[in-house]
Design a protein around this motif. Structure first.
Motif, PDB file in Angstrom:
ATOM      1  N   GLY A 270       0.794  -1.230   0.000  1.00  0.00           N
ATOM      2  CA  GLY A 270       0.000   0.000   0.000  1.00  0.00           C
ATOM      3  C   GLY A 270       0.822   1.274   0.000  1.00  0.00           C
ATOM      4  O   GLY A 270       0.437   2.260   0.620  1.00  0.00           O
ATOM      5  N   CYS A 271       1.955   1.262  -0.685  1.00  0.00           N
ATOM      6  CA  CYS A 271       2.752   2.481  -0.756  1.00  0.00           C
ATOM      7  C   CYS A 271       2.263   3.335  -1.922  1.00  0.00           C
ATOM      8  O   CYS A 271       1.645   2.831  -2.854  1.00  0.00           O
ATOM      9  CB  CYS A 271       4.231   2.151  -0.938  1.00  0.00           C
ATOM     10  SG  CYS A 271       4.579   1.277  -2.481  1.00  0.00           S
ATOM     11  N   ILE A 272       2.535   4.618  -1.845  1.00  0.00           N
ATOM     12  CA  ILE A 272       2.161   5.540  -2.912  1.00  0.00           C
ATOM     13  C   ILE A 272       3.467   6.008  -3.548  1.00  0.00           C
ATOM     14  O   ILE A 272       4.179   6.846  -3.000  1.00  0.00           O
ATOM     15  CB  ILE A 272       1.370   6.734  -2.338  1.00  0.00           C
ATOM     16  CG1 ILE A 272       0.167   6.240  -1.527  1.00  0.00           C
ATOM     17  CG2 ILE A 272       0.903   7.664  -3.463  1.00  0.00           C
ATOM     18  CD1 ILE A 272      -0.859   5.471  -2.320  1.00  0.00           C
ATOM     19  N   GLY A 273       3.767   5.463  -4.724  1.00  0.00           N
ATOM     20  CA  GLY A 273       5.131   5.621  -5.261  1.00  0.00           C
ATOM     21  C   GLY A 273       5.352   6.840  -6.133  1.00  0.00           C
ATOM     22  O   GLY A 273       5.881   6.708  -7.227  1.00  0.00           O
TER      23      GLY A 273
ATOM     24  N   ILE B  13       4.452   2.994 -16.105  1.00  0.00           N
ATOM     25  CA  ILE B  13       3.117   2.404 -16.143  1.00  0.00           C
ATOM     26  C   ILE B  13       2.094   3.525 -15.990  1.00  0.00           C
ATOM     27  O   ILE B  13       2.062   4.214 -14.967  1.00  0.00           O
ATOM     28  CB  ILE B  13       2.915   1.376 -15.016  1.00  0.00           C
ATOM     29  CG1 ILE B  13       3.954   0.257 -15.113  1.00  0.00           C
ATOM     30  CG2 ILE B  13       1.497   0.792 -15.084  1.00  0.00           C
ATOM     31  CD1 ILE B  13       3.878  -0.757 -13.971  1.00  0.00           C
ATOM     32  N   GLN B  14       1.270   3.709 -17.017  1.00  0.00           N
ATOM     33  CA  GLN B  14       0.153   4.641 -16.919  1.00  0.00           C
ATOM     34  C   GLN B  14      -1.107   3.854 -16.578  1.00  0.00           C
ATOM     35  O   GLN B  14      -1.125   2.627 -16.663  1.00  0.00           O
ATOM     36  CB  GLN B  14      -0.053   5.389 -18.246  1.00  0.00           C
ATOM     37  CG  GLN B  14       1.164   6.144 -18.766  1.00  0.00           C
ATOM     38  CD  GLN B  14       1.401   7.484 -18.059  1.00  0.00           C
ATOM     39  OE1 GLN B  14       0.657   7.864 -17.150  1.00  0.00           O
ATOM     40  NE2 GLN B  14       2.452   8.181 -18.461  1.00  0.00           N
TER      41      GLN B  14
ATOM     42  N   ILE C 126      18.016   8.886 -10.081  1.00  0.00           N
ATOM     43  CA  ILE C 126      16.727   8.357  -9.683  1.00  0.00           C
ATOM     44  C   ILE C 126      15.597   8.866 -10.573  1.00  0.00           C
ATOM     45  O   ILE C 126      15.752   9.831 -11.318  1.00  0.00           O
ATOM     46  CB  ILE C 126      16.415   8.687  -8.210  1.00  0.00           C
ATOM     47  CG1 ILE C 126      16.390  10.204  -8.041  1.00  0.00           C
ATOM     48  CG2 ILE C 126      17.374   8.065  -7.252  1.00  0.00           C
ATOM     49  CD1 ILE C 126      15.023  10.724  -7.870  1.00  0.00           C
ATOM     50  N   THR C 127      14.498   8.173 -10.459  1.00  0.00           N
ATOM     51  CA  THR C 127      13.311   8.515 -11.215  1.00  0.00           C
ATOM     52  C   THR C 127      12.200   8.877 -10.241  1.00  0.00           C
ATOM     53  O   THR C 127      11.941   8.123  -9.311  1.00  0.00           O
ATOM     54  CB  THR C 127      12.874   7.296 -12.055  1.00  0.00           C
ATOM     55  OG1 THR C 127      13.930   6.990 -12.971  1.00  0.00           O
ATOM     56  CG2 THR C 127      11.614   7.576 -12.827  1.00  0.00           C
ATOM     57  N   ASP C 128      11.581  10.027 -10.456  1.00  0.00           N
ATOM     58  CA  ASP C 128      10.376  10.372  -9.694  1.00  0.00           C
ATOM     59  C   ASP C 128       9.209  10.282 -10.662  1.00  0.00           C
ATOM     60  O   ASP C 128       8.977  11.198 -11.460  1.00  0.00           O
ATOM     61  CB  ASP C 128      10.482  11.795  -9.121  1.00  0.00           C
ATOM     62  CG  ASP C 128      11.383  11.855  -7.891  1.00  0.00           C
ATOM     63  OD1 ASP C 128      11.703  10.793  -7.326  1.00  0.00           O
ATOM     64  OD2 ASP C 128      11.762  12.965  -7.501  1.00  0.00           O
ATOM     65  N   TYR C 129       8.480   9.181 -10.595  1.00  0.00           N
ATOM     66  CA  TYR C 129       7.474   8.929 -11.636  1.00  0.00           C
ATOM     67  C   TYR C 129       6.328   9.925 -11.616  1.00  0.00           C
ATOM     68  O   TYR C 129       5.555   9.976 -12.560  1.00  0.00           O
ATOM     69  CB  TYR C 129       6.951   7.493 -11.538  1.00  0.00           C
ATOM     70  CG  TYR C 129       7.778   6.494 -12.319  1.00  0.00           C
ATOM     71  CD1 TYR C 129       8.056   6.676 -13.669  1.00  0.00           C
ATOM     72  CD2 TYR C 129       8.275   5.332 -11.714  1.00  0.00           C
ATOM     73  CE1 TYR C 129       8.796   5.763 -14.391  1.00  0.00           C
ATOM     74  CE2 TYR C 129       9.016   4.407 -12.428  1.00  0.00           C
ATOM     75  CZ  TYR C 129       9.280   4.626 -13.776  1.00  0.00           C
ATOM     76  OH  TYR C 129      10.018   3.709 -14.490  1.00  0.00           O
TER      77      TYR C 129
ATOM     78  N   PRO D 164      -1.734  11.906 -12.582  1.00  0.00           N
ATOM     79  CA  PRO D 164      -1.987  11.936 -11.132  1.00  0.00           C
ATOM     80  C   PRO D 164      -0.671  12.045 -10.359  1.00  0.00           C
ATOM     81  O   PRO D 164       0.408  11.842 -10.920  1.00  0.00           O
ATOM     82  CB  PRO D 164      -2.651  10.588 -10.841  1.00  0.00           C
ATOM     83  CG  PRO D 164      -2.663   9.822 -12.108  1.00  0.00           C
ATOM     84  CD  PRO D 164      -1.923  10.567 -13.144  1.00  0.00           C
ATOM     85  N   LEU D 165      -0.777  12.362  -9.090  1.00  0.00           N
ATOM     86  CA  LEU D 165       0.398  12.325  -8.225  1.00  0.00           C
ATOM     87  C   LEU D 165       0.583  10.907  -7.683  1.00  0.00           C
ATOM     88  O   LEU D 165       1.647  10.317  -7.782  1.00  0.00           O
ATOM     89  CB  LEU D 165       0.211  13.318  -7.070  1.00  0.00           C
ATOM     90  CG  LEU D 165       1.294  13.306  -5.994  1.00  0.00           C
ATOM     91  CD1 LEU D 165       2.657  13.668  -6.561  1.00  0.00           C
ATOM     92  CD2 LEU D 165       0.937  14.271  -4.858  1.00  0.00           C
TER      93      LEU D 165
END
Lengths: 480, 480
Positions: free
Chosen positions: B99-102, B144-145, B343-346, B352-353
């Motif tokens: 349940g993480c919000i990545g 991934i969208q 790093i990647t901040d998707y 969406p955030l």
């Protein structure tokens, strides 16, 4: 994998999930890994031949878990909560099995209809004005979006379409671009970055209204901006008011801002992403007063109402304003009830076409907890944040930086930003708890958000003791 | 609900899910309910006190299931498939528990890093050009969208930003609105409605290029539109080519269109939402030739690659073009690795955030099936559609309306549209199978899509026999 192996592995996974949740406190809340850690641990390409489920689960513990930030640890106080509950997880399993894509009523009637009714249930829990409910034949209604960002964007696009049509009806020679060049939207300088992003995506100006001493947007500042912009020939059309800002959980004054929006024919969207869940408690409902002036309202049950991500609840007073912005009806999506007026095709309410059966999560959670259970959950978190606030206030080295209304405490060491940056670094390097910062005006501030479903008073006490010790170390090292 | 009850109920749910999937063939594929059926069946408000899990599961069978369109029934041949597999469901359970919000690397490093590597795995399965892969330090990469609609919109917005910046760099006096007024994007007249919608949302013109006799966009028609629009002072900036259109699974000629886009400095986005999964088979890979000319490419593993919704795979050659369109960095989302370049901040790659840990589904599915297993799955579906095609061709009353390349057969009775509308109505009213139609030029056409994971030759044979019988009835009633 066939059904019989799924029965076996599924039950093992249920136990793994329960073990994970029950044991998450024992895991280090923030991982030790460095960027790029994962790639060397797994093959460069997908396997040609099947691997076993055991291999995968071994790798979950070996490769995945060491890189997880444990959002559900009772030592996680960062960002805002993301919801997690067992009934929501059970509903998600069912949602995965049914696996329908509910873009139209016909694509799975239950998926659409349960959503409409659950949004009415939730709207009633919040005592939303009747105009926002779908009822049997209302003009308003609710929809589950993926995130508050999408809700804001959808509202902005609907408002843009509405004002463009109005202006073009009056002056048919106006092009869309000529109108868009003059459109201007507003939010408080405390609004979430996704509001600015919605402006970027929608191709319209988005201006930040200076908030007051309590970080709230007030009538005077908005009015001032409006007058200036109108005098410059701009067309104000959209306002986002935030109830419970991300930085410090401040509340824009909707009772002041709302009437201005109505008078000036500006769409008012209220973003209560985090705080909205609290409005199910009568003692917090007053924070929502003024919602009657809004055209759209949104909050995230997936933050604080025990419905796992994603479930962002959005209501509008006039569904035609929303669907009018997006409606395209290709033949392959038409169905026989299309024009009956009785049905809802949610694809016209949102950005993506596809959508999962997310209302099952709401149904399961609302019924297993009951409204009273959900209220008790909110109250417990608020109580814990007040406990933390009072601990901070007892230590004269610290200060509280914004009014504590719900589950967020903004605090800092009295002193420089550099000192507080150092404190946060010490806290997050120790990895016993996890916090993130914010800026309030020019101050660097630490945010302590009550997040986990399993957090108790003892965790708050431990966290505070730990923060105090690190502060003491820091202040002593500074003296040496 | 505590962990111990979840262990019990979760295992019951695993069995319910397996029972549902195993028994879905016995359920009527399309429901009998009328619009508004559900509301009277459940209370008008949420319960104040908790209810039991048994009550809910009773209601699932009594209230939900009668209103479900069963997308995973082997008698479901409508729309396109939506993926369903046991390993994906197991991964979703794990995803729900973590349940993480990545949204950033720091928000859960494993969530970001597994996604990057899984997108590389999948890119390699498709033999995407190296430039689309992230590797250890590439400029491209995958994300991934939630859906192909979002991927198209994200690509259009990135292209809009890129061309706006280029034009403003050359002519700083140009406003964004002045530029947007002149921007024009193109897609084939067969493109999905979401492309037109992306144009609406992005506030730019979107022109439909007439497709050729095989429903493909060709160089000549695109070139003609370009010349006309440039002569009129417009600025062509974006082309969507579709591989596997929704109506009839036709393929735009990317080998022709691609070089034009590159020469004219137009962003080329390839939407292969449905067909993309087939490109993992060497015998279908040629359909993707020309992808080397594209700036972005997207397909939906959640359609045909056994990864449950949502999982829409998107790659770009230059990640800065994508992130440049959205990047906003508030303090509460900053983290210490922010500027490392590693790093990647998707969150900068999408609308969406928030985002779930969806790459777990890819990892589980790819490993449990292996590439060979996935290829076998695709081949079986293609074989079944060819079987249906040959059945249709044996009946002289019917005609095939478009080339059958993958898992979709477009067919109709020789005769009027009215006749075919009547046939479809008969089929969908009988509810033994479920189909949706499309228009090809002025013809009303029936679409037969191979959808279910459990569909076999026998289902195809039965479906065809049923369609023939209904056609015979229809043709006879017309004679009487």
């Amino acid at each position: 994998m066939n059904a019989s192996e799924f029965r076996k592995r599924g039950k093992e996974m249920v136990d793994y999930v329960a073990d994970y949740i029950e044991g998450v406190e024992k895991r280090q809340v923030y991982p030790d890994v460095e960027p790029g850690y994962l790639r060397p641990l797994i093959p460069a390409t997908a396997p040609q031949d099947p691997e076993t489920f055991e291999d995968i689960m071994t790798d979950v513990e070996k490769i995945i878990m060491p890189g997880v930030t444990h959002w559900h640890s009772p030592n996680f106080f960062a960002y805002f909560p993301t919801a997690s509950s067992y009934p929501a997880m059970l509903a998600d399993m069912l949602c995965g099995a049914i696996g329908c894509i509910g873009f139209s009523w016909a694509a799975s009637p239950a998926c659409t209809e349960l959503e409409t009714v659950m949004m009415d249930w939730l709207g009633k829990m919040l005592e939303l004005p009747e105009a926002f409910l779908a009822g049997s034949n209302g003009e308003g209604g609710g929809v589950i979006q993926g995130s508050a960002s999408e809700a804001t964007l959808v509202a902005l696009l609907a408002a843009r379409t509405k004002v463009t049509r109005q202006l073009q009806a009056a002056s048919p020679e106006l092009t869309q671009a000529a109108i868009m060049e003059k459109l201007v939207a507003y939010s408080s300088d405390q609004a979430h970055s996704s509001v600015e992003r919605a402006g970027l995506i929608g191709g319209v100006k988005l201006k930040a209204i200076p908030s007051d001493g309590k970080f709230a947007m007030r009538a005077s500042a908005l009015q001032e901006a409006l007058e200036r912009d109108k005098a410059a020939g701009l067309i104000p059309f959209f306002v986002v008011a935030t109830l419970g800002t991300t930085s410090c959980c401040s509340f824009d004054n909707v009772l002041e801002v709302g009437p201005i929006c109505n008078r000036e024919n500006m769409w008012l969207h209220i973003d209560a992403a985090y705080a909205g869940s609290a409005f199910i408690c009568p003692e917090f409902r007053h924070l929502l007063n003024g919602v009657e002036f809004a055209d759209s309202f949104n909050f995230n049950p997936h933050k604080w109402l025990l419905v796992n991500f994603d479930c962002s609840a959005m209501w509008v007073k006039n569904r035609n304003n929303l669907t009018g912005a997006f409606k395209l009806d290709p033949v392959y999506l038409k169905h026989s009830h299309q024009d009956s007026g009785l049905i809802t095709d949610y694809r016209h309410w949102q950005l993506p076409l596809g959508r999962r059966f997310r209302s099952l999560k709401m149904w399961f959670v609302f019924r297993i907890y009951g409204v009273k259970g959900l209220q008790a959950y909110i109250r417990k978190h608020v109580q814990l944040s007040r406990e933390f606030e009072s601990l901070v206030r007892q230590d004269p080295r610290f200060e509280i930086c914004a009014e504590v209304t719900l589950g967020l405490v903004c605090f800092r060491l009295k002193g420089s930003n550099k000192l507080n940056e150092a404190l946060l670094e010490k806290i997050n390097n120790a990895k016993k708890i996890h916090l993130v910062p914010c800026h309030l005006r020019d101050k660097f501030v630490l945010r302590f958000a009550i997040c986990s479903r399993s957090v108790e008073s003892a965790h708050i006490q431990h966290a505070w003791k730990h923060i105090r010790e690190l502060a003491t170390q820091l202040l002593q090292s500074g003296k040496e």
